[in-house]
Write a protein that holds these residues in place. Structure first.
Motif: not given
Length: 391
Positions: A254-261
């Protein structure tokens, strides 16, 4: 259940006589068709020890998927069934490298054997005298003591535990209080210590608030466990670790980027590994691979290029789902076999399949899902994407 081994059986099976007798029994086919003849031969060879020998050889043959060199290991049937697959045990042990590790529910020693390969010190304990005797021979480099898991008999060690999750009837236990030992009591017994607890994949995070990290682990596409980490061992709140028997592996947290369209159906549909889904890391996985969600509440992803090393679905066509429209689309394509995947809709694939009246030589995968409020059917061609190829 299986044969009820005794410590006397273990001593015999570890003796030169028992080792030689097991080698002779291993020459027998031990198939259902040859059972009576094989048992008679074993009795002629070892008399009252025949049952222990036959059970040991059969369990060793089954154990190839659990331990790398089962030929000299001893197991009970229950211990083998409950043992961690070796790639999972090794992946967990890697996070314990260089530490002193105490497996407080060591059973016959599979997790302990993996830890012993990388730990500065490996200690095993169990209340079961037979399993402990087996573990002593299975993991000769470790130290052993007979002790209850809730009794702290070491200091300064990482505590590793795999509580039992089945009662005497064989039914799964999901409440933490029903584990043996109970999860909350285990946490309390080792408060302030670095603790690693192997649990069932379906455990509710809310019932283990003391766990600093929850790691969902899958092997070859099947989710095998939730691993609870505390103290300095925890490096994220949620983690998914995906393993394959060929040695390939990756992890995401959950530390990874979660930018997701959220986007319409693209050229490919990707169904993330179950560990990713259960860990709540679908958006993080999508961001890593440049994918988008079809719906912000549904785990199916879409994009122009699938990630390497996965089974992905090349889109053939898609439309609003009705049973009649889907049946017509499959008929046009002469589909005789259909894999049906469902997420977000109340559809039973096994009940739906015969109603589709499939006929023809072609095969497709059908993804049924909800996009916004619209039930959608996506016809796809399933493909295995190589690890080293980008489409």
């Amino acid at each position: 259940m299986g044969y009820p081994f005794t410590t006397g059986d273990v001593a015999y099976l570890r003796s030169p006589e028992g080792i030689a007798a097991a080698a002779e029994v291993d020459r027998l086919p031990l198939t259902p068709a040859s059972h009576l003849a094989d048992v008679t031969a074993a009795r002629g060879l070892a008399g009252p020890r025949a049952a222990a020998l036959v059970e040991t050889v059969l369990l060793r043959r089954k154990a190839a998927a659990k331990v790398p060199t089962p030929a000299d290991w001893l197991f009970t049937a229950d211990a083998l069934q409950q043992a961690t697959p070796w790639p999972v045990a090794v992946a967990r042990a890697r996070r314990l490298a260089g530490r002193a590790v105490h497996d407080v529910t060591c059973s016959v020693g599979v997790d302990l054997a993996a830890a012993a390969e990388v730990a500065a010190l490996a200690v095993g304990s169990d209340v079961d005298a037979v399993r402990l005797a087996m573990a002593r021979g299975n993991v000769p480099g470790a130290a052993f003591v007979r002790a209850d898991a809730l009794r702290a008999v070491t200091r300064g060690t990482v505590v590793l535990a795999d509580p039992a999750r089945r009662d005497a009837s064989g039914r799964r236990r999901w409440r933490p209080s029903d584990f043996a030992p109970p999860l909350d009591e285990l946490s309390a017994a080792y408060a302030g210590r670095d603790l690693v607890v192997k649990c069932a994949p379906g455990i509710d995070p809310d019932v283990v608030p003391w766990a600093d990290e929850l790691e969902l682990v899958s092997l070859d596409g099947a989710v095998r466990e939730t691993c609870l980490w505390t103290g300095s061992l925890a490096t994220a709140h949620r983690r998914a670790t995906v393993l394959r028997s060929d040695g390939a592996e990756w992890t995401i947290t959950d530390a990874d980027d979660d930018t997701c369209p959220v986007r319409p159906v693209d050229q490919w549909i990707i169904d993330p590994d179950g560990a990713v889904v259960r860990a709540g890391l679908v958006r993080h996985y999508a961001a890593r691979h440049g994918l988008a969600q079809l719906d912000e509440h549904i785990a199916y992803l879409t994009g122009p290029t699938p990630p390497p090393g996965v089974r992905a679905f090349r889109v053939l066509e898609h439309a609003k789902y009705t049973e009649k429209a889907l049946r017509a689309a499959l008929s046009r394509r002469s589909v005789g076999r259909a894999e049906i995947l469902v997420r977000g809709l109340d559809v039973d694939p096994n009940a739906l399949r015969p109603r589709l009246k499939l006929r023809g030589p072609e095969e497709v995968s059908v993804v049924l899902t909800r996009i916004g409020r619209t039930p959608t059917a996506i016809l796809c061609q399933a493909e295995r994407i190589p690890d080293d190829v980008t489409i």
